[in-house]
Motif scaffolding. Structure first.
Motif, PDB file in Angstrom:
ATOM      1  N   ILE A   7       0.837  -1.207   0.000  1.00  0.00           N
ATOM      2  CA  ILE A   7       0.000   0.000   0.000  1.00  0.00           C
ATOM      3  C   ILE A   7       0.866   1.248   0.000  1.00  0.00           C
ATOM      4  O   ILE A   7       0.512   2.272  -0.589  1.00  0.00           O
ATOM      5  N   LEU A   8       2.019   1.181   0.644  1.00  0.00           N
ATOM      6  CA  LEU A   8       2.917   2.330   0.703  1.00  0.00           C
ATOM      7  C   LEU A   8       3.890   2.389  -0.472  1.00  0.00           C
ATOM      8  O   LEU A   8       4.341   3.478  -0.835  1.00  0.00           O
ATOM      9  N   MET A   9       4.200   1.250  -1.092  1.00  0.00           N
ATOM     10  CA  MET A   9       5.156   1.237  -2.211  1.00  0.00           C
ATOM     11  C   MET A   9       4.482   1.581  -3.539  1.00  0.00           C
ATOM     12  O   MET A   9       5.024   2.368  -4.325  1.00  0.00           O
ATOM     13  N   TYR A  10       3.332   1.013  -3.822  1.00  0.00           N
ATOM     14  CA  TYR A  10       2.725   1.161  -5.137  1.00  0.00           C
ATOM     15  C   TYR A  10       2.456   2.613  -5.535  1.00  0.00           C
ATOM     16  O   TYR A  10       2.719   2.984  -6.676  1.00  0.00           O
ATOM     17  N   PRO A  11       1.946   3.468  -4.640  1.00  0.00           N
ATOM     18  CA  PRO A  11       1.729   4.865  -5.053  1.00  0.00           C
ATOM     19  C   PRO A  11       3.016   5.615  -5.376  1.00  0.00           C
ATOM     20  O   PRO A  11       2.988   6.612  -6.099  1.00  0.00           O
ATOM     21  N   LEU A  12       4.138   5.135  -4.852  1.00  0.00           N
ATOM     22  CA  LEU A  12       5.413   5.806  -5.117  1.00  0.00           C
ATOM     23  C   LEU A  12       5.757   5.784  -6.598  1.00  0.00           C
ATOM     24  O   LEU A  12       6.397   6.708  -7.101  1.00  0.00           O
ATOM     25  N   ILE A  13       5.312   4.754  -7.318  1.00  0.00           N
ATOM     26  CA  ILE A  13       5.580   4.700  -8.761  1.00  0.00           C
ATOM     27  C   ILE A  13       4.954   5.912  -9.442  1.00  0.00           C
ATOM     28  O   ILE A  13       5.591   6.582 -10.254  1.00  0.00           O
ATOM     29  N   ILE A  14       3.717   6.200  -9.100  1.00  0.00           N
ATOM     30  CA  ILE A  14       3.011   7.326  -9.720  1.00  0.00           C
ATOM     31  C   ILE A  14       3.566   8.657  -9.218  1.00  0.00           C
ATOM     32  O   ILE A  14       3.900   9.537 -10.017  1.00  0.00           O
ATOM     33  N   LEU A  15       3.686   8.800  -7.885  1.00  0.00           N
ATOM     34  CA  LEU A  15       4.185  10.060  -7.322  1.00  0.00           C
ATOM     35  C   LEU A  15       5.567  10.413  -7.854  1.00  0.00           C
ATOM     36  O   LEU A  15       5.809  11.536  -8.300  1.00  0.00           O
ATOM     37  N   LEU A  16       6.479   9.455  -7.792  1.00  0.00           N
ATOM     38  CA  LEU A  16       7.852   9.725  -8.208  1.00  0.00           C
ATOM     39  C   LEU A  16       7.987   9.815  -9.723  1.00  0.00           C
ATOM     40  O   LEU A  16       8.810  10.570 -10.230  1.00  0.00           O
ATOM     41  N   GLY A  17       7.170   9.060 -10.442  1.00  0.00           N
ATOM     42  CA  GLY A  17       7.196   9.144 -11.901  1.00  0.00           C
ATOM     43  C   GLY A  17       6.754  10.507 -12.394  1.00  0.00           C
ATOM     44  O   GLY A  17       7.408  11.122 -13.242  1.00  0.00           O
ATOM     45  N   VAL A  18       5.652  10.998 -11.841  1.00  0.00           N
ATOM     46  CA  VAL A  18       5.155  12.330 -12.220  1.00  0.00           C
ATOM     47  C   VAL A  18       6.139  13.399 -11.768  1.00  0.00           C
ATOM     48  O   VAL A  18       6.459  14.326 -12.521  1.00  0.00           O
ATOM     49  N   ALA A  19       6.635  13.279 -10.534  1.00  0.00           N
ATOM     50  CA  ALA A  19       7.586  14.266 -10.017  1.00  0.00           C
ATOM     51  C   ALA A  19       8.863  14.289 -10.854  1.00  0.00           C
ATOM     52  O   ALA A  19       9.408  15.361 -11.131  1.00  0.00           O
ATOM     53  N   SER A  20       9.331  13.118 -11.267  1.00  0.00           N
ATOM     54  CA  SER A  20      10.541  13.050 -12.086  1.00  0.00           C
ATOM     55  C   SER A  20      10.302  13.653 -13.463  1.00  0.00           C
ATOM     56  O   SER A  20      11.142  14.409 -13.967  1.00  0.00           O
ATOM     57  N   ALA A  21       9.163  13.359 -14.062  1.00  0.00           N
ATOM     58  CA  ALA A  21       8.858  13.883 -15.393  1.00  0.00           C
ATOM     59  C   ALA A  21       8.665  15.395 -15.379  1.00  0.00           C
ATOM     60  O   ALA A  21       9.128  16.095 -16.277  1.00  0.00           O
ATOM     61  N   LYS A  22       8.015  15.913 -14.333  1.00  0.00           N
ATOM     62  CA  LYS A  22       7.744  17.353 -14.245  1.00  0.00           C
ATOM     63  C   LYS A  22       8.855  18.126 -13.541  1.00  0.00           C
ATOM     64  O   LYS A  22       8.780  19.342 -13.428  1.00  0.00           O
ATOM     65  N   LYS A  23       9.834  17.382 -13.018  1.00  0.00           N
ATOM     66  CA  LYS A  23      10.910  17.994 -12.236  1.00  0.00           C
ATOM     67  C   LYS A  23      10.346  18.782 -11.049  1.00  0.00           C
ATOM     68  O   LYS A  23      10.783  19.884 -10.730  1.00  0.00           O
ATOM     69  N   ASP A  24       9.354  18.171 -10.393  1.00  0.00           N
ATOM     70  CA  ASP A  24       8.703  18.752  -9.227  1.00  0.00           C
ATOM     71  C   ASP A  24       9.353  18.151  -7.980  1.00  0.00           C
ATOM     72  O   ASP A  24       8.939  17.107  -7.487  1.00  0.00           O
ATOM     73  N   TYR A  25      10.373  18.823  -7.494  1.00  0.00           N
ATOM     74  CA  TYR A  25      11.155  18.272  -6.389  1.00  0.00           C
ATOM     75  C   TYR A  25      10.490  18.453  -5.034  1.00  0.00           C
ATOM     76  O   TYR A  25      10.906  17.855  -4.056  1.00  0.00           O
ATOM     77  N   LYS A  26       9.428  19.255  -4.969  1.00  0.00           N
ATOM     78  CA  LYS A  26       8.681  19.390  -3.721  1.00  0.00           C
ATOM     79  C   LYS A  26       7.931  18.096  -3.393  1.00  0.00           C
ATOM     80  O   LYS A  26       7.627  17.838  -2.249  1.00  0.00           O
ATOM     81  N   MET A  27       7.649  17.306  -4.411  1.00  0.00           N
ATOM     82  CA  MET A  27       6.944  16.036  -4.224  1.00  0.00           C
ATOM     83  C   MET A  27       7.784  15.053  -3.411  1.00  0.00           C
ATOM     84  O   MET A  27       7.256  14.119  -2.824  1.00  0.00           O
ATOM     85  N   SER A  28       9.090  15.275  -3.356  1.00  0.00           N
ATOM     86  CA  SER A  28       9.959  14.348  -2.637  1.00  0.00           C
ATOM     87  C   SER A  28       9.619  14.270  -1.157  1.00  0.00           C
ATOM     88  O   SER A  28       9.746  13.207  -0.546  1.00  0.00           O
ATOM     89  N   SER A  29       9.148  15.352  -0.574  1.00  0.00           N
ATOM     90  CA  SER A  29       8.804  15.312   0.850  1.00  0.00           C
ATOM     91  C   SER A  29       7.588  14.429   1.100  1.00  0.00           C
ATOM     92  O   SER A  29       7.518  13.726   2.105  1.00  0.00           O
ATOM     93  N   TYR A  30       6.625  14.439   0.179  1.00  0.00           N
ATOM     94  CA  TYR A  30       5.444  13.588   0.332  1.00  0.00           C
ATOM     95  C   TYR A  30       5.805  12.116   0.130  1.00  0.00           C
ATOM     96  O   TYR A  30       5.350  11.238   0.868  1.00  0.00           O
ATOM     97  N   ALA A  31       6.603  11.858  -0.863  1.00  0.00           N
ATOM     98  CA  ALA A  31       7.027  10.489  -1.141  1.00  0.00           C
ATOM     99  C   ALA A  31       7.911   9.960  -0.015  1.00  0.00           C
ATOM    100  O   ALA A  31       7.855   8.768   0.321  1.00  0.00           O
ATOM    101  N   LEU A  32       8.705  10.838   0.582  1.00  0.00           N
ATOM    102  CA  LEU A  32       9.579  10.425   1.673  1.00  0.00           C
ATOM    103  C   LEU A  32       8.770   9.924   2.866  1.00  0.00           C
ATOM    104  O   LEU A  32       9.148   8.943   3.512  1.00  0.00           O
ATOM    105  N   ILE A  33       7.645  10.549   3.148  1.00  0.00           N
ATOM    106  CA  ILE A  33       6.794  10.111   4.256  1.00  0.00           C
ATOM    107  C   ILE A  33       6.320   8.680   4.012  1.00  0.00           C
ATOM    108  O   ILE A  33       6.411   7.831   4.912  1.00  0.00           O
TER     109      ILE A  33
END
Length: 142
Positions: free
Chosen positions: A45-71
């Motif tokens: 449940i905690l790993m699967y959403p990381l694919i979407i969060l980090l994929g979108v953040a990586s593609a958009k270069k949205d580094y603020k998303m890293s704090s949410y993914a880190l949690i």
């Protein structure tokens, strides 16, 4: 190497790690037919959403998303550590019996006497967390 490149590569690495971890968990359950225990489900449940969060953040270069993914990654790492301790520490081993249909202390794999599925998840969550810390550190200094 410039900070921007370090952030891009670290975010992409975190995404790649989450993709590999998810593929591995699906391989164990769908190909090898290992039934996940309750703690495995929480880790998923905690790993699967990381694919979407980090994929979108990586593609958009949205580094603020890293704090949410880190949690998500840190909570998943804590659950993985607890799960691994239930499997490997003798006085905690009994806690795994009350986990559900599949006991959480079941070792489907035990490579080299210490590598189990929760250990693999713990390594993945730890590496993702380290990558995200690098992103956050460089974003703060940028």
């Amino acid at each position: 190497m410039k900070r921007q490149q370090v952030m891009e590569q670290s975010m992409f690495a975190a995404w790649g790690l989450s993709l590999i971890a998810t593929a591995g968990s699906l391989f164990f359950s769908e190909v090898l037919k290992y039934i996940p225990c309750d703690l495995c489900w929480y880790q998923r449940i905690l790993m699967y959403p990381l694919i979407i969060l980090l994929g979108v953040a990586s593609a958009k270069k949205d580094y603020k998303m890293s704090s949410y993914a880190l949690i998500l990654s840190l909570i998943g790492g804590c659950i993985s550590l607890y799960h691994y301790l239930i499997q490997k520490v003798p006085f905690l081993h009994e806690l795994g019996n009350a986990c559900g249909i599949v006991p959480c202390n079941t070792d489907y794999i035990n490579w080299f006497g210490f590598i189990t599925i929760p250990f693999l998840a713990l390594v993945a969550f730890a590496l993702i967390s380290i990558s995200l810390f690098i992103v956050m550190k460089n974003a703060k200094e940028n």
